[in-house]
Motif scaffolding. Sequence first.
Motif, PDB file in Angstrom:
ATOM      1  N   ASN A  46      14.427   6.535   2.516  1.00 45.59           N
ATOM      2  CA  ASN A  46      14.426   5.423   3.456  1.00 45.59           C
ATOM      3  C   ASN A  46      13.742   5.790   4.762  1.00 45.59           C
ATOM      4  O   ASN A  46      13.096   4.959   5.392  1.00 45.59           O
ATOM      5  N   TYR A  75       9.626   2.484   3.120  1.00 47.62           N
ATOM      6  CA  TYR A  75       9.549   1.288   3.948  1.00 47.62           C
ATOM      7  C   TYR A  75       8.862   1.646   5.266  1.00 47.62           C
ATOM      8  O   TYR A  75       9.361   1.363   6.347  1.00 47.62           O
ATOM      9  N   GLN A  98       2.945  -0.300   1.740  1.00 45.28           N
ATOM     10  CA  GLN A  98       3.991  -0.118   2.727  1.00 45.28           C
ATOM     11  C   GLN A  98       4.007  -1.335   3.659  1.00 45.28           C
ATOM     12  O   GLN A  98       3.509  -2.399   3.304  1.00 45.28           O
ATOM     13  N   TYR A  99       4.556  -1.171   4.841  1.00 42.92           N
ATOM     14  CA  TYR A  99       4.670  -2.278   5.795  1.00 42.92           C
ATOM     15  C   TYR A  99       4.012  -1.922   7.127  1.00 42.92           C
ATOM     16  O   TYR A  99       4.462  -2.361   8.179  1.00 42.92           O
TER      17      TYR A  99
END
Length: 499
Positions: A46, A75, A98-99
Amino acid sequence: MVLKIILWIFSLISVLNSQRSQYDENKLYCLSDEIDNETCIYADINDPMELFAKIPDQNNLDAQNIKRIKFSNCYLDNLNSQLLKSFSNVEEIHAANQYIIRIDQNDIGSSESLKKLNLSFNKIHRLSADAITGIKNLENLDFSHNKLERIMLNAFKFNVNLKYLNLSHNEIVSLDRQFFDEVRSVEVLKLDNNRITEITGNFDRYISVTRELYLQNNYLKSIDSQLLKNPTYLDLSLNKLIELDLKSARTTELRVVGNELRKLSIGLKLQKLDASENRFYYFRIISEGESNNLVHMNLSYIKYNMNDEKIFIDFRKFDKLRILDLSDNNLISFDITDISYGVSRTLEILNLNNAHLKYIKNWEKIGFLLPNLKQLDIFDNIFKCDQLEKMIPYLLTLNISLPGYDSSDNGTYISRSCMRYPPDMTEKPFINVKVDHSLFIWIVVIFFICGILITSIVYINKRFSIFQKIYYSAKVNPNKPRGSQLLDEEKANDPENTF
């Protein structure tokens, strides 16, 4: 029941969050593996930045030996300079899917070893001018499938070793000479599937080492020929180009599919041309010099008619052509002598599939005019049966392959207008007309409705004339009740009265 479902959903979400957050320190990363004799780490946590700070101290792993890092199921919303500090010898970083929204200089930092950076399939809408200037030995950079709208000045100025740059599938609107000056060392440049409407600037004396340039699926109406001078592979498909001049280009393979070309000038080094799916109104292929090196030419779907003076192709200059595709055009007729003057000794494959051909002129001279022809595709045309019966056996004696030919049909399957039936069946028409009963019913219903309307109009007109007489009679003799008398007289004189 609804309350139970809601509680079940919340419990499921809490379980998933607890599974994401409760990682054992020994499982913060997948087991290191040897890939091409280089240690590789796959991050699956995470908070991967915590991994970079801890992993050098765990399991006796030496961070200096890590060559490749790939983020998987993370993330990430940004990169951290701690990445390159912890793994100073890393050569590849893959952070796709991804972001990440933006890339600044502090996000990546500097590195002398990093050669490949993959940031595709993110949400990056901004790339700072100094974002990757610290990665001086970068060779492969992938920014595809993001939301970049513009390229900042000096974004790639200091990446002199960059060989591969992928900016495809973004939202870039325009580019200028400054950008191409910065990426002149790039060998493969992908700018396809953007919204590029113009490339501004003067490209005189522009020199680059770009071998492959991809600009397909944009909105370009024109482009400077000097920019296209060096690439050996050039894809300009699905734009709005009207004219293209490549006489002095070093291009060996050109794709201009789906444009609006009216004039195309090609150079001596061009070997493969795909100009299909253009709707030419006025088209000329002009070849520099008396002959060229073109080997493969695709002119399908251009509505080409050899008798149309607006579309001119001088086949005499294509003396090295081996494959010619004229399928899906409107040829109607095709004369072998029209192409044989230039390609008589070289043409091996000729595609005339679905070209609306009714007949081929001088087909009996194919063996002499095109002695090296190995394949002739005349499938799905509208030949007459008598010509096929003579032409097919002749072509077979020359050992010419005929795609779609079936010997059991005597070659008639090649033509849509020539059908044969077994001897015990009477010959049927090509089009079998059947009566549509539903159409007949609709016609009867329409006639019935029209009859009702006409009868109603006649009846209303007759009634109106009666009341008109009553009105005028009452006006002339107001004291006499003539209305009822006239109405009775009309009824008595009208034997068809329904009242």
